[in-house]
Design an enzyme around this catalytic site. Structure first.
Site, PDB file in Angstrom:
ATOM      1  N   HIS A  23     -38.264 -38.882  57.200  1.00 11.04           N
ATOM      2  CA  HIS A  23     -36.813 -38.209  57.939  1.00 11.04           C
ATOM      3  C   HIS A  23     -37.101 -37.075  58.681  1.00 11.04           C
ATOM      4  O   HIS A  23     -36.274 -36.328  58.972  1.00 11.04           O
ATOM      5  CB  HIS A  23     -36.105 -38.004  56.597  1.00 11.04           C
ATOM      6  CG  HIS A  23     -36.702 -37.045  55.821  1.00 11.04           C
ATOM      7  ND1 HIS A  23     -37.873 -37.586  54.864  1.00 11.04           N
ATOM      8  CD2 HIS A  23     -36.390 -35.723  55.363  1.00 11.04           C
ATOM      9  CE1 HIS A  23     -38.041 -36.462  54.117  1.00 11.04           C
ATOM     10  NE2 HIS A  23     -37.441 -35.518  54.480  1.00 11.04           N
ATOM     11  N   ASP A  24     -38.238 -36.517  58.511  1.00  7.97           N
ATOM     12  CA  ASP A  24     -38.915 -35.374  59.198  1.00  7.97           C
ATOM     13  C   ASP A  24     -39.622 -35.672  60.567  1.00  7.97           C
ATOM     14  O   ASP A  24     -40.021 -34.691  61.356  1.00  7.97           O
ATOM     15  CB  ASP A  24     -39.814 -34.531  58.231  1.00  7.97           C
ATOM     16  CG  ASP A  24     -39.018 -34.088  57.168  1.00  7.97           C
ATOM     17  OD1 ASP A  24     -39.900 -33.733  55.883  1.00  7.97           O
ATOM     18  OD2 ASP A  24     -38.075 -33.578  57.097  1.00  7.97           O
ATOM     19  N   ASP A  64     -41.291 -32.859  46.732  1.00  9.53           N
ATOM     20  CA  ASP A  64     -41.007 -31.855  48.125  1.00  9.53           C
ATOM     21  C   ASP A  64     -42.123 -30.861  48.261  1.00  9.53           C
ATOM     22  O   ASP A  64     -41.940 -30.039  47.354  1.00  9.53           O
ATOM     23  CB  ASP A  64     -39.724 -31.696  48.135  1.00  9.53           C
ATOM     24  CG  ASP A  64     -39.581 -31.190  49.774  1.00  9.53           C
ATOM     25  OD1 ASP A  64     -39.122 -29.830  49.743  1.00  9.53           O
ATOM     26  OD2 ASP A  64     -39.420 -32.081  50.937  1.00  9.53           O
TER      27      ASP A  64
HETATM   28  O1  TEU Z   1     -40.505 -31.124  54.435  1.00 13.10           O
HETATM   29  C1  TEU Z   1     -41.610 -30.146  54.660  1.00 13.10           C
HETATM   30  C2  TEU Z   1     -42.338 -30.352  55.848  1.00 13.10           C
HETATM   31  O2  TEU Z   1     -43.343 -30.346  55.799  1.00 13.10           O
HETATM   32  C3  TEU Z   1     -41.459 -30.140  57.013  1.00 13.10           C
HETATM   33  O3  TEU Z   1     -40.555 -29.272  56.996  1.00 13.10           O
HETATM   34  C4  TEU Z   1     -42.051 -30.363  58.158  1.00 13.10           C
HETATM   35  O4  TEU Z   1     -42.889 -29.392  58.076  1.00 13.10           O
HETATM   36  C5  TEU Z   1     -41.224 -30.069  59.137  1.00 13.10           C
HETATM   37  O5  TEU Z   1     -40.417 -30.929  59.123  1.00 13.10           O
HETATM   38  C6  TEU Z   1     -42.151 -30.042  60.193  1.00 13.10           C
HETATM   39  O6  TEU Z   1     -41.612 -29.967  61.307  1.00 13.10           O
HETATM   40  C7  TEU Z   1     -39.938 -31.139  53.420  1.00 13.10           C
HETATM   41  C8  TEU Z   1     -38.853 -32.179  53.588  1.00 13.10           C
HETATM   42  O7  TEU Z   1     -39.385 -33.708  53.847  1.00 13.10           O
HETATM   43  C9  TEU Z   1     -37.880 -31.776  54.610  1.00 13.10           C
HETATM   44  O8  TEU Z   1     -36.935 -32.630  54.968  1.00 13.10           O
HETATM   45  C10 TEU Z   1     -37.179 -30.316  54.137  1.00 13.10           C
HETATM   46  O9  TEU Z   1     -36.466 -29.955  55.341  1.00 13.10           O
HETATM   47  C11 TEU Z   1     -38.397 -29.481  53.722  1.00 13.10           C
HETATM   48  O10 TEU Z   1     -39.355 -30.078  52.978  1.00 13.10           O
HETATM   49  C12 TEU Z   1     -37.686 -28.441  52.799  1.00 13.10           C
HETATM   50  O11 TEU Z   1     -37.119 -28.987  51.710  1.00 13.10           O
END
Ligand code: TEU
Length: 591
Positions: free
Chosen positions: A358-359, A224
């Site tokens: 999931h993002d 991550d």
């Molecule tokens: O995501 C990092 C990240 O790049 C995302 O936060 C992205 O920038 C954001 O969703 C854009 O809107 C990772 C994980 O995939 C995410 O689910 C976590 O929330 C985040 O890190 C923090 O751990």
């Protein structure tokens, strides 16, 4: 834990799966977001037993690896990406015994398990942080990033933060801690304090934890925001862009000065010697990385990571205001971005391939057409385009069913901390009209891909017998696994065929790739070559008919290996007529 103990432990639960170097080039990865996959105990939350109950679905799809988003103990401030115990399972997801059973079940089906490694930050409820914030003299104080208030300011007052960085989830990136009168850094929520990777004790603790999971049979890690772990000395202020409330710290924490060193150290300390290391898969989530950086991170000789998640193609519909300032997707821009990465990692290194996770919103709703008329055909077209490219494809749970975005119209519909924080800041701090903010959140919000997987047309789509933590997408009676797994014309069957082609056609996993027609507003076109074999992919990614002169690409004949509109496949030549969202792959015996 001594090396001796460790070596004994490692043999405990080996997958025993063949591990030739670069095995992941032929692999397809299936991402599971456990909260939304399947609920086995009726509490409305997905769990590990729910995954175990659906191993047949995963096996039938034919994938080689499962990437499991976090299931560790967590206060769930960011749905598990805020970990309070790395070596235990959150009771809402189950137990270590459940996870061992999942690992055994996957390995028995020839499928590997990749865990999510979230070590740029922990939860503020992790014992490490509780010790660190307890006093300035605590031995773990330097395990996190603490700083005094900006000189000449009143600690705790707005503007007193050590620097002007904004958090990625809105607000300042610093939280004032009354007890010790200092601030700690959090690039995400204030309940996700950043670890200080400059501290070798921190790095050793992470290596120990990762070895512990390897000894339990885990086959790799999705790391991550791993490119955020090395920050620039002095943590300088960032530039404040027009209309921004905070400075942009990204240039000072993404791809930092010691990142390569830390990545190589992880690889060496956790995976051992080269012979041993090849059996694992590592993919680094690296927002903002360039092709040039990825050439180094994924260079096998440097033993850092096998591949990365880059975000360029994820930002093609982002305006100057970022993710929640959407703009229309321009296909040539998307193609040019993917072409840059294909060309950049053609000789050395390796690409991951993904449309969603999931993002991000659902692929068919964002890059396809989720109307009833075109949902299935466009979902298949997107699958064809992505899976026949050079790299390792990732299927996000539900993508194999053509699941769509959900209905996110009122703030009550949202669950995701990123969207809720953004809404609060936009309406309360910037004074924006909620009616103006909500559509953008509805378009790009992460909750779109976090609704329950649609297993059948029973209540709550067969996800739970309880009350789901987030509403099921209303179209589940039409879109669900039960209706697709035995239907040869379904999106599921199309994805199953894509996985089979990667397993059986070396040209798909090992062939070179040449992009074509980069300026074409409708057609995504490329060819693959391996020895005397060739493959041509033509996909009309628009709702209007399109024409391609394939002879200009050197293609006048070929055998159809895949299509998403079985009747009336166009013949190759000067006038290839592609119907809306039609995607065809042809193969021939001379490149
Ligand atoms: O995501 C990092 C990240 O790049 C995302 O936060 C992205 O920038 C954001 O969703 C854009 O809107 C990772 C994980 O995939 C995410 O689910 C976590 O929330 C985040 O890190 C923090 O751990």
């Amino acid at each position: 834990m001594t090396a001796a103990d460790e070596s004994v432990l490692i043999t405990t639960e080996r997958s025993g799966l063949p591990a030739e170097r670069g095995w992941w080039r032929k692999a397809v990865v299936y991402q599971i977001y456990p909260r939304s996959f399947a609920d086995s105990n009726g509490d409305g939350m997905g769990d590990i037993r729910g995954i175990i109950e659906h191993l047949d679905h995963i096996e039938k799809l034919g994938v080689d690896v499962v990437w499991l988003s976090p299931v560790y103990r967590s206060p769930q401030d960011d749905n598990g990406y805020d970990i309070s115990d790395y070596q235990d399972i959150d009771p809402m997801f189950g137990s270590l015994a459940d996870l061992d059973e999942l690992i055994a079940g996957l390995h028995a089906r020839g499928i590997r398990l990749v865990m999510d490694l979230v070590v740029n930050h922990t939860s503020d409820e992790h014992p490490w942080f509780e010790a660190s914030r307890s006093s300035k003299d605590d031995p773990k104080r330097d395990w996190y990033v603490w700083r005094p208030a900006r000189p000449g300011t009143v600690p705790g007052e707005p503007g007193a933060e050590p620097n002007n960085w904004g958090s990625i989830f809105s607000g300042p990136a610093w939280e004032y801690d009354e007890r010790t009168g200092e601030y700690y850094l959090h690039l995400f929520t204030r309940k996700q304090p950043d670890l200080n990777w400059e501290n070798p004790q921190v790095r050793r603790a992470v290596h120990d934890m990762m070895r512990w999971w390897v000894a339990r049979g885990v086959d790799g890690f999705r790391m991550d925001v791993i490119n955020f772990i090395s920050k620039v000395d002095g943590l300088p202020d960032g530039e404040v862009h027009d209309g921004a409330l905070f400075g942009n710290g990204f240039p000072f924490f993404a791809g930092g000065p010691r990142l390569d060193e830390f990545l190589a150290e992880i690889n060496r300390e956790v995976f051992g010697d080269d012979e041993e290391a090849v059996r694992f898969l590592t993919v680094g989530e690296m927002p903002g990385s360039t092709v040039e950086q990825a050439q180094l991170y994924t260079d096998p000789a440097r033993r850092e990571v096998d591949m990365i998640f880059q975000f360029e193609h994820m930002e093609v519909d982002e305006g100057p205001g970022g993710k929640f300032d959407p703009r229309p997707i321009h296909l040539p821009e998307l193609k040019r971005s993917l072409a840059r990465w294909q060309d950049g990692l053609a000789e050395n290194g390796w690409n991951s391939l993904y449309w969603s996770n999931h993002d991000r919103p659902r692929a068919v709703s964002r890059f396809g057409d989720d109307s009833e008329e075109y949902r299935e055909v466009s979902a298949k077209a997107l699958g064809t385009v992505l899976h026949l490219m050079r790299g390792t494809p990732y299927v996000y749970q539900g993508e194999e069913l053509g699941m769509t975005n959900t209905v996110l119209e009122r703030i009550e519909d949202f669950r995701d901390v990123e969207s809720l924080n953004y809404f609060r800041e936009a309406t309360e701090v910037r004074g924006q009209d909620p009616a103006e903010v909500l559509p953008a959140l509805g378009y790009a919000g992460r909750d779109n891909s976090r609704t329950p997987v649609q297993w059948d047309d029973s209540s709550n789509a067969g996800f739970t017998v309880g009350e789901p933590w987030i509403a099921v997408t209303p179209n589940y009676r039409m879109i669900n696994a039960a209706a697709q797994v035995d239907d040869p014309a379904s999106v599921f069957s199309h994805y199953r065929e894509l996985v089979r082609l990667r397993h059986e056609l070396p040209i798909v996993s090992d062939g070179t790739l040449t992009m074509h027609l980069l300026d074409d507003e409708q057609v995504f076109a490329y060819s693959r070559a391996l020895g005397d074999e060739g493959l041509l992919v033509l996909a009309n990614l628009s709702g209007r008919p399109a024409r391609v002169d394939a002879s200009a690409l050197g293609w006048t004949e070929g055998e159809v290996v895949l299509t998403n509109l079985p009747d009336g496949v166009p013949s190759l030549g000067a006038e290839v007529a592609l119907r809306p969202w039609e995607a065809v792959a042809w193969r021939r015996r001379h490149a």
